[in-house]
Design a protein around this motif. Structure first.
Motif, mmCIF file in Angstrom:
data_model
loop_
_atom_site.group_PDB
_atom_site.id
_atom_site.type_symbol
_atom_site.label_atom_id
_atom_site.label_comp_id
_atom_site.label_asym_id
_atom_site.label_seq_id
_atom_site.Cartn_x
_atom_site.Cartn_y
_atom_site.Cartn_z
ATOM 1 N N GLY A 102 0.744 -1.298 -0.131
ATOM 2 C CA GLY A 102 0.031 0.072 -0.087
ATOM 3 C C GLY A 102 0.826 1.220 -0.172
ATOM 4 O O GLY A 102 1.937 1.210 0.609
ATOM 5 N N ALA A 103 0.616 2.376 -0.866
ATOM 6 C CA ALA A 103 1.429 3.522 -0.938
ATOM 7 C C ALA A 103 0.720 4.583 -1.036
ATOM 8 O O ALA A 103 -0.084 4.942 -1.866
ATOM 9 N N LEU A 104 0.867 5.599 -0.059
ATOM 10 C CA LEU A 104 0.234 6.899 -0.275
ATOM 11 C C LEU A 104 0.879 7.498 -1.464
ATOM 12 O O LEU A 104 1.858 7.524 -1.868
ATOM 13 N N PRO A 105 0.031 8.588 -1.948
ATOM 14 C CA PRO A 105 0.540 9.472 -3.089
ATOM 15 C C PRO A 105 2.052 10.002 -2.972
ATOM 16 O O PRO A 105 2.716 9.964 -4.120
ATOM 17 N N THR A 106 2.403 10.351 -1.671
ATOM 18 C CA THR A 106 3.643 10.711 -1.666
ATOM 19 C C THR A 106 4.682 9.958 -1.773
ATOM 20 O O THR A 106 5.848 10.465 -2.156
ATOM 21 N N LEU A 142 -4.482 -3.084 5.606
ATOM 22 C CA LEU A 142 -3.206 -3.668 6.054
ATOM 23 C C LEU A 142 -3.785 -4.577 7.281
ATOM 24 O O LEU A 142 -3.273 -5.710 7.490
ATOM 25 N N ARG A 143 -4.556 -4.133 8.052
ATOM 26 C CA ARG A 143 -5.260 -4.717 9.414
ATOM 27 C C ARG A 143 -5.765 -6.075 8.875
ATOM 28 O O ARG A 143 -5.970 -7.132 9.646
ATOM 29 N N ARG A 144 -6.630 -5.999 7.688
ATOM 30 C CA ARG A 144 -7.232 -7.196 7.431
ATOM 31 C C ARG A 144 -6.598 -8.220 6.653
ATOM 32 O O ARG A 144 -7.141 -9.283 6.180
ATOM 33 N N GLY A 145 -5.125 -7.898 6.542
ATOM 34 C CA GLY A 145 -4.316 -9.013 5.795
ATOM 35 C C GLY A 145 -4.361 -8.840 4.332
ATOM 36 O O GLY A 145 -3.747 -9.546 3.758
ATOM 37 N N ASN A 146 -4.889 -7.884 3.564
ATOM 38 C CA ASN A 146 -4.988 -7.758 2.435
ATOM 39 C C ASN A 146 -3.632 -7.070 1.862
ATOM 40 O O ASN A 146 -3.425 -6.730 0.532
ATOM 41 N N LEU A 147 -2.996 -6.445 2.568
ATOM 42 C CA LEU A 147 -1.526 -5.587 2.257
ATOM 43 C C LEU A 147 -0.575 -6.291 3.316
ATOM 44 O O LEU A 147 -0.798 -6.505 4.445
ATOM 45 N N ASP A 148 0.654 -6.363 3.013
ATOM 46 C CA ASP A 148 1.874 -6.713 3.732
ATOM 47 C C ASP A 148 2.450 -5.541 4.222
ATOM 48 O O ASP A 148 2.784 -5.525 5.513
ATOM 49 N N VAL A 149 2.477 -4.501 3.771
ATOM 50 C CA VAL A 149 3.042 -3.150 4.204
ATOM 51 C C VAL A 149 2.543 -2.105 3.504
ATOM 52 O O VAL A 149 2.090 -2.162 2.519
ATOM 53 N N VAL A 150 2.327 -1.057 4.362
ATOM 54 C CA VAL A 150 1.742 0.228 3.805
ATOM 55 C C VAL A 150 3.142 1.408 4.035
ATOM 56 O O VAL A 150 3.630 1.401 5.047
ATOM 57 N N VAL A 151 3.464 2.170 2.845
ATOM 58 C CA VAL A 151 4.380 3.218 2.880
ATOM 59 C C VAL A 151 3.921 4.514 2.956
ATOM 60 O O VAL A 151 2.964 4.771 2.030
ATOM 61 N N GLY A 152 4.155 5.047 3.948
ATOM 62 C CA GLY A 152 3.713 6.664 3.935
ATOM 63 C C GLY A 152 3.615 7.291 5.281
ATOM 64 O O GLY A 152 4.504 7.026 6.012
ATOM 65 N N ARG A 153 3.036 8.473 5.379
ATOM 66 C CA ARG A 153 3.098 9.314 6.804
ATOM 67 C C ARG A 153 2.894 8.368 7.944
ATOM 68 O O ARG A 153 2.093 7.609 7.955
ATOM 69 N N LEU A 154 3.556 8.857 9.043
ATOM 70 C CA LEU A 154 3.243 8.321 10.342
ATOM 71 C C LEU A 154 1.583 8.461 10.648
ATOM 72 O O LEU A 154 1.396 9.749 10.738
ATOM 73 N N PRO A 155 0.877 7.660 10.894
ATOM 74 C CA PRO A 155 -0.576 8.027 11.259
ATOM 75 C C PRO A 155 -0.653 8.330 12.567
ATOM 76 O O PRO A 155 0.629 8.385 13.483
ATOM 77 N N ALA A 156 -1.862 8.976 13.038
ATOM 78 C CA ALA A 156 -2.048 9.425 14.280
ATOM 79 C C ALA A 156 -1.898 8.130 15.359
ATOM 80 O O ALA A 156 -2.235 7.112 14.738
ATOM 81 N N PRO A 157 -1.828 8.624 16.516
ATOM 82 C CA PRO A 157 -1.360 7.384 17.544
ATOM 83 C C PRO A 157 -2.673 6.311 17.536
ATOM 84 O O PRO A 157 -2.638 5.233 17.883
ATOM 85 N N ASP A 158 -3.969 6.800 17.404
ATOM 86 C CA ASP A 158 -5.315 6.101 17.720
ATOM 87 C C ASP A 158 -5.267 5.222 16.315
ATOM 88 O O ASP A 158 -6.307 4.386 16.461
ATOM 89 N N HIS A 159 -4.633 5.375 15.264
ATOM 90 C CA HIS A 159 -4.719 4.765 14.062
ATOM 91 C C HIS A 159 -3.419 3.655 14.127
ATOM 92 O O HIS A 159 -3.289 2.691 13.242
ATOM 93 N N MET A 160 -2.861 3.485 15.239
ATOM 94 C CA MET A 160 -1.695 2.828 15.130
ATOM 95 C C MET A 160 -1.867 1.392 16.229
ATOM 96 O O MET A 160 -0.869 0.759 16.254
ATOM 97 N N VAL A 161 -2.862 1.185 16.537
ATOM 98 C CA VAL A 161 -3.205 0.110 17.219
ATOM 99 C C VAL A 161 -2.909 -1.311 16.705
ATOM 100 O O VAL A 161 -3.682 -1.375 15.422
#
Length: 304
Positions: A102-106, A142-161
């Motif tokens: 998974g890749a964010l536009p940046t 990513l959480r559902r297992g459909n992606l192995d890795v996501v490349v992008g900005r550091l998410p907010a803490p509540d999205h990092m569980v």
């Protein structure tokens, strides 16, 4: 009675999809099941755990407090099972296991293609798929297992569980215009500039939008009242070049156009938007050899 004789994989699949959709009807559609079958599976799962996992909310449903507690455990368990199956299935494939990125536009226009090109040069025979989108969508996949890795900005803490973050580099948001734009040659950006020209901004809910809003406030500038919200690099580039727009976006998205002189950087202080870009991986997820090689190639490129 053993848990294995009560809890089935379909219980987790149904619960995770209902939690994601906040709707039995939409979950049934996504899973290719009937609504009664989804409801029955939820009831079976509630009987296993001994707690109500969903509750009525208006005309629909939502997770109960117990459901919220169970959500991350169910999602990680399902993702781990999928990882194991995918790994074993990939062992018999001559072309190697598939790696879903998974890749964010940046990064989708910069370091990710460079890393994949480097692997191909090294003779890698692994299969890679790259999916782009906003941060919330990619982390959900990513959480559902459909992606192995996501490349992008550091998410907010509540999205990092349930996720780990490995920083690669730091990046800022920039404001750009076409090279022949009336603002391109000015030594500073007039306060009324964002009212006199179309403005493209990151969408509400995107990971950099709060940083952009804060930047305007810190500099005493009025947030544009009628911006066009987008994280699409293709749309943003074309609209900026054709319609005298001001485009506020991560530097990586427009880096090549800035270097080639197609776009011009506006003299706007965006220091407060500087933040880490890196790899997001599920905490319990053991990367395949191919995914690990991709991550290593990405680190080498970012360190060069």
């Amino acid at each position: 009675m053993r848990l294995s004789s009560q809890l089935k994989l379909r219980h987790l699949e149904v619960f995770v999809e209902v939690a994601r959709q906040d709707s039995v009807t939409q979950a049934a559609e996504a899973l290719g099941m009937t609504q009664p079958a989804v409801t029955r599976t939820l009831r079976e799962l509630e009987a296993v755990v001994g707690k109500p996992l969903v509750e009525r909310h208006g005309r629909g449903i939502r997770l109960s407090a117990y459901g919220e507690m169970f959500r991350d455990h169910a999602g990680r368990s399902l993702a781990l099972a999928r990882d194991g199956v995918a790994m074993l299935q990939g062992l018999d494939e001559a072309e190697g296991p598939r790696v879903a990125i998974g890749a964010l536009p940046t990064v989708s226009a910069t370091v990710v293609p460079d890393a994949l090109a480097a692997l191909r040069t090294e003779g890698s025979h692994s299969r890679f798929s790259v999916r782009t989108g906003d941060n919330q969508y990619l982390l959900d996949q990513l959480r559902r297992g459909n992606l192995d890795v996501v490349v992008g900005r550091l998410p907010a803490p509540d999205h990092m569980v349930g996720l780990d973050f490995d920083p690669l580099f730091r990046e800022r948001v920039v404001a750009v215009v076409a090279q022949d734009h009336p603002l391109a040659a000015l030594p500073h950006v007039p306060s009324e500039a964002f009212e006199g020209f179309p403005v493209l901004m990151p969408s509400e809910g995107s990971i950099i939008r709060p940083l952009v809003d804060r930047m305007f406030l810190e500099q005493g500038m009025t947030v544009p009242r009628f911006p066009i919200e987008t994280v699409s690099a293709t749309f943003g580039r074309r609209f900026t070049l054709k319609h005298r727009a001001i485009w506020i976006i991560s530097h990586g998205v427009v880096r090549a156009d800035l270097e080639e002189g197609v776009l011009a950087l506006l003299p706007l202080n965006t220091d407060s938007t500087l933040g880490p870009v890196g790899l997001c991986i599920r905490s319990e997820h053991q990367l395949s050899a191919a995914a690990a090689r991709f991550c290593a190639a990405l680190r080498e490129i970012c360190e060069a």
